[in-house]
Design a protein around this motif. Structure first.
Motif, short mmCIF file in Angstrom:
data_model
loop_
_atom_site.label_atom_id
_atom_site.label_comp_id
_atom_site.label_asym_id
_atom_site.label_seq_id
_atom_site.Cartn_x
_atom_site.Cartn_y
_atom_site.Cartn_z
N UNK A 16 0.84 -1.20 0.00
CA UNK A 16 0.00 0.00 0.00
C UNK A 16 0.87 1.25 0.00
N UNK A 17 1.96 1.23 0.76
CA UNK A 17 2.88 2.36 0.78
C UNK A 17 3.49 2.56 -0.60
N UNK A 18 3.82 1.49 -1.29
CA UNK A 18 4.37 1.60 -2.65
C UNK A 18 3.37 2.29 -3.58
N UNK A 19 2.11 1.92 -3.46
CA UNK A 19 1.08 2.56 -4.29
C UNK A 19 0.96 4.04 -3.95
N UNK A 20 1.01 4.36 -2.66
CA UNK A 20 0.94 5.78 -2.28
C UNK A 20 2.16 6.55 -2.76
N UNK A 21 3.31 5.89 -2.81
CA UNK A 21 4.49 6.56 -3.36
C UNK A 21 4.27 6.90 -4.84
N UNK A 22 3.67 5.98 -5.57
CA UNK A 22 3.34 6.25 -6.98
C UNK A 22 2.37 7.43 -7.07
N UNK A 23 1.40 7.47 -6.17
CA UNK A 23 0.46 8.59 -6.15
C UNK A 23 1.20 9.91 -5.90
N UNK A 24 2.09 9.90 -4.93
CA UNK A 24 2.82 11.12 -4.58
C UNK A 24 3.67 11.61 -5.74
N UNK A 25 4.12 10.68 -6.59
CA UNK A 25 4.93 11.05 -7.76
C UNK A 25 4.07 11.24 -9.02
N UNK A 26 2.74 11.16 -8.85
CA UNK A 26 1.78 11.35 -9.94
C UNK A 26 2.02 10.37 -11.09
N UNK A 27 2.27 9.12 -10.75
CA UNK A 27 2.55 8.07 -11.73
C UNK A 27 1.25 7.30 -12.06
N UNK A 28 0.31 7.98 -12.67
CA UNK A 28 -1.01 7.40 -12.92
C UNK A 28 -0.93 6.17 -13.82
N UNK A 29 -0.13 6.20 -14.85
CA UNK A 29 -0.03 5.04 -15.76
C UNK A 29 0.45 3.80 -15.00
N UNK A 30 1.43 3.98 -14.11
CA UNK A 30 1.91 2.83 -13.34
C UNK A 30 0.84 2.34 -12.36
N UNK A 31 0.07 3.25 -11.81
CA UNK A 31 -1.01 2.85 -10.91
C UNK A 31 -2.06 2.07 -11.69
N UNK A 32 -2.45 2.56 -12.84
CA UNK A 32 -3.43 1.86 -13.66
C UNK A 32 -2.96 0.46 -14.04
N UNK A 33 -1.65 0.29 -14.18
CA UNK A 33 -1.09 -0.99 -14.59
C UNK A 33 -0.97 -2.03 -13.49
N UNK A 34 -1.37 -1.71 -12.29
CA UNK A 34 -1.31 -2.65 -11.17
C UNK A 34 -2.36 -3.75 -11.34
N UNK A 35 -2.21 -4.85 -10.62
CA UNK A 35 -3.17 -5.97 -10.75
C UNK A 35 -4.48 -5.73 -9.99
N UNK A 36 -5.30 -4.83 -10.49
CA UNK A 36 -6.58 -4.50 -9.88
C UNK A 36 -7.58 -5.62 -10.12
#
Length: 119
Positions: free
Chosen positions: A96-116
């Motif tokens: 979860x912290x890794x995902x929040x780090x992506x959020x803090x860096x505005x890495x939307x494409x990487x967030x979308x690419x996660x195994x949702x």
């Protein structure tokens, strides 16, 4: 020029503008530690949001037990969802912290690419 912003809403409802990594870690520890209850008495959750003054907003909520929800909005008022919300269940705190780090860096494409999960 468009200004980006980042905001954390802690489990107790307090809002933190431009949170540090230590503040993100502490907020997740509260949620995963189970020592703070949500406003309705259920599991606590914390939400990290980022967006732009003139438009788009993204939010990721992490709840007790590791449930994660990611949503994309047209603006801060949540007038129009840009995509169906995505979710994960039982995510470890470090993930979860890794995902929040992506959020803090505005890495939307990487967030979308996660195994949702499929909703």
């Amino acid at each position: 020029m468009t200004q980006a912003w980042l905001e954390l809403t802690r489990a107790d409802g307090r809002e933190v503008a431009a949170p540090s990594e230590a503040q993100l870690t502490a907020a997740l520890a509260e949620v995963y530690g189970g020592k703070v209850a949500g406003p309705d008495g259920g599991p606590a959750s914390a939400v990290l949001r980022f967006g732009y003054d003139d438009g788009l907003m993204y939010e990721m909520e992490v709840a007790g037990g590791g449930a994660v929800r990611f949503a994309e909005w047209s603006d801060r008022d949540r007038e129009l969802a840009l995509a169906d919300p995505r979710s994960m269940k039982a995510l470890p705190q470090a993930a979860a912290l890794q995902l929040w780090r992506l959020m803090a860096r505005r890495q939307v494409a990487q967030i979308r690419g996660q195994p949702w999960l499929d909703e």
